[in-house]
Design an enzyme around this catalytic site. Sequence first.
Site, PDB file in Angstrom:
ATOM      1  N   ASP A  80      43.911  32.298  79.098  1.00  0.00           N
ATOM      2  CA  ASP A  80      43.674  31.077  78.332  1.00  0.00           C
ATOM      3  C   ASP A  80      44.862  30.840  77.392  1.00  0.00           C
ATOM      4  O   ASP A  80      45.286  31.760  76.678  1.00  0.00           O
ATOM      5  CB  ASP A  80      42.375  31.248  77.526  1.00  0.00           C
ATOM      6  N   LYS A 192      35.524  20.220  63.916  1.00  0.00           N
ATOM      7  CA  LYS A 192      36.046  19.336  64.954  1.00  0.00           C
ATOM      8  C   LYS A 192      36.054  17.872  64.541  1.00  0.00           C
ATOM      9  O   LYS A 192      36.858  17.095  65.038  1.00  0.00           O
ATOM     10  CB  LYS A 192      35.235  19.515  66.238  1.00  0.00           C
ATOM     11  N   ASN A 263      35.549  25.138  78.005  1.00  0.00           N
ATOM     12  CA  ASN A 263      35.953  26.346  77.285  1.00  0.00           C
ATOM     13  C   ASN A 263      35.162  26.543  75.998  1.00  0.00           C
ATOM     14  O   ASN A 263      35.065  25.622  75.175  1.00  0.00           O
ATOM     15  CB  ASN A 263      37.431  26.231  76.900  1.00  0.00           C
ATOM     16  N   ASP A 265      34.632  29.370  72.785  1.00  0.00           N
ATOM     17  CA  ASP A 265      34.997  30.578  72.060  1.00  0.00           C
ATOM     18  C   ASP A 265      34.250  30.631  70.720  1.00  0.00           C
ATOM     19  O   ASP A 265      33.515  31.566  70.418  1.00  0.00           O
ATOM     20  CB  ASP A 265      36.519  30.601  71.844  1.00  0.00           C
ATOM     21  N   ARG A 269      31.769  33.458  68.776  1.00  0.00           N
ATOM     22  CA  ARG A 269      32.198  34.175  67.567  1.00  0.00           C
ATOM     23  C   ARG A 269      31.149  34.037  66.460  1.00  0.00           C
ATOM     24  O   ARG A 269      30.781  35.007  65.785  1.00  0.00           O
ATOM     25  CB  ARG A 269      33.512  33.598  67.034  1.00  0.00           C
ATOM     26  N   ARG A 290      26.988  50.894  67.338  1.00  0.00           N
ATOM     27  CA  ARG A 290      26.285  50.311  68.494  1.00  0.00           C
ATOM     28  C   ARG A 290      25.084  49.489  68.068  1.00  0.00           C
ATOM     29  O   ARG A 290      24.746  48.493  68.700  1.00  0.00           O
ATOM     30  CB  ARG A 290      25.835  51.432  69.450  1.00  0.00           C
TER      31      ARG A 290
HETATM   32  P1  13P Z   1      36.101  26.268  70.790  1.00  0.00           P
HETATM   33  O1  13P Z   1      36.906  26.679  69.611  1.00  0.00           O
HETATM   34  O2  13P Z   1      35.477  24.933  70.596  1.00  0.00           O
HETATM   35  O3  13P Z   1      35.094  27.292  71.197  1.00  0.00           O
HETATM   36  O4  13P Z   1      37.118  26.102  72.033  1.00  0.00           O
HETATM   37  C1  13P Z   1      37.569  27.228  72.713  1.00  0.00           C
HETATM   38  C2  13P Z   1      38.674  26.938  73.648  1.00  0.00           C
HETATM   39  O5  13P Z   1      39.013  25.813  73.958  1.00  0.00           O
HETATM   40  C3  13P Z   1      39.353  28.103  74.225  1.00  0.00           C
HETATM   41  O6  13P Z   1      40.401  27.733  75.061  1.00  0.00           O
HETATM   42  O1  G3H Z   2      41.557  28.640  72.416  1.00  0.00           O
HETATM   43  C1  G3H Z   2      41.775  29.677  71.858  1.00  0.00           C
HETATM   44  C2  G3H Z   2      40.809  30.451  71.075  1.00  0.00           C
HETATM   45  O2  G3H Z   2      39.741  29.714  70.594  1.00  0.00           O
HETATM   46  C3  G3H Z   2      41.470  31.234  69.995  1.00  0.00           C
HETATM   47  O3  G3H Z   2      42.279  32.150  70.584  1.00  0.00           O
HETATM   48  O4  G3H Z   2      42.075  34.565  70.919  1.00  0.00           O
HETATM   49  O5  G3H Z   2      44.216  33.554  70.128  1.00  0.00           O
HETATM   50  O6  G3H Z   2      42.250  33.678  68.577  1.00  0.00           O
HETATM   51  P1  G3H Z   2      42.729  33.563  69.992  1.00  0.00           P
HETATM   52 ZN    ZN Z   3      41.460  26.026  74.348  1.00  0.00          ZN
END
Ligand code: 13P
Ligand code: G3H
Ligand code: ZN
Length: 317
Positions: A80, A192, A263, A265, A269, A290
């Site tokens: 990514d 966002k 996508n 992330d 988190r 654990r």
């Molecule tokens: P978010 O920060 O909205 O989860 O997006 C993640 C992302 O685009 C990773 O490539």
């Molecule tokens: O799109 C990228 C992630 O949301 C953040 O990436 O693993 O470099 O913190 P990272």
């Molecule tokens: Zn991204």
Amino acid sequence: MLVSLNSLLHKALEKKFAVPAFNVNSMEMVQAVFSAAEKSKSPVIIGITPSALEYSSDLLPSIVFARARFSKIPFALHLDHGRNFSDCKKAVSLGFSSVMIDASINYEKKDFSGKHPARDFSENSAITKKVVEFARSKGISVEGEIGTLGGIEDSASASAHLTSPEEAKQFAEETGIDALAIAIGTSHGAYKFKGNPSLKLEIVKQTRKLLPKMPLVLHGASSVPKETVEQCRKFCLNIGAEAQGVPILQIKKAISFGICKINIDTDARLAFMGAMLQKVHDYNGAIDLREYFGEGRSAIEKIFVQKMKDFGSTGKL
Ligand code: 13P
Ligand code: G3H
Ligand code: ZN
């Protein structure tokens, strides 16, 4: 079963659903992705960023492959936001089945405000094309990006620049990419939108018209649920009450217009941290990581199962 990004996305495009791409940083996250996909009978994309690779001393792909030996789930292992050619080359050597080259941003430079500047069209196109030429010979799929995601408080990225569908077409034709990330008003992270969240869905429609067979990708698609934000705030994590993500209804519309990779992330988190800290708070003080990481893992597994339902990938093996 490790498969190509191409095979996953073309099926999704045809059947009008989106394959979730979850970023992983740890063994627990890898486990959560596989168990969610197995419960949901869903294909899945596992995203690893260059910084996550570095954090794991390059161990993450081996953890993915070890877990995959016990699974029948078709998955792509995807780099990514590869920053340059050498990130992509390294990912290929580690066994990734696809890479994203994010040459829409120049990760090597920062402007006066500390942001990485956007690259112009021709530079983005030339770098992306070089990665495609390299990857092609090895059977690896490539995702490119045209336009840049903004970030209200994200100093790491460039200012938002929405995708022009005409440029998207030219970019796809020049580079030969397999999937295209477009900027339609989302951004990475938890902040966002300042006002009402709204995606520029017209861009998806227009791009789909010009590129009917190109899998389109939506980054920055976390929904940032209020309850999870509150949970994290309760435990003093650095996140403001004004954090706001993409409403699921808009995601569903984007899928209906042709987005077929999404996508995620930030939502993972937030869920992991909120659940883990709640456990630290409630628990009897056991000094056993654990107990805490396990709680985070269960929380993200639930999130992943829900995303698969929302994106329509449940039952699409
Ligand atoms: P978010 O920060 O909205 O989860 O997006 C993640 C992302 O685009 C990773 O490539
Ligand atoms: O799109 C990228 C992630 O949301 C953040 O990436 O693993 O470099 O913190 P990272
Ligand atoms: Zn991204």
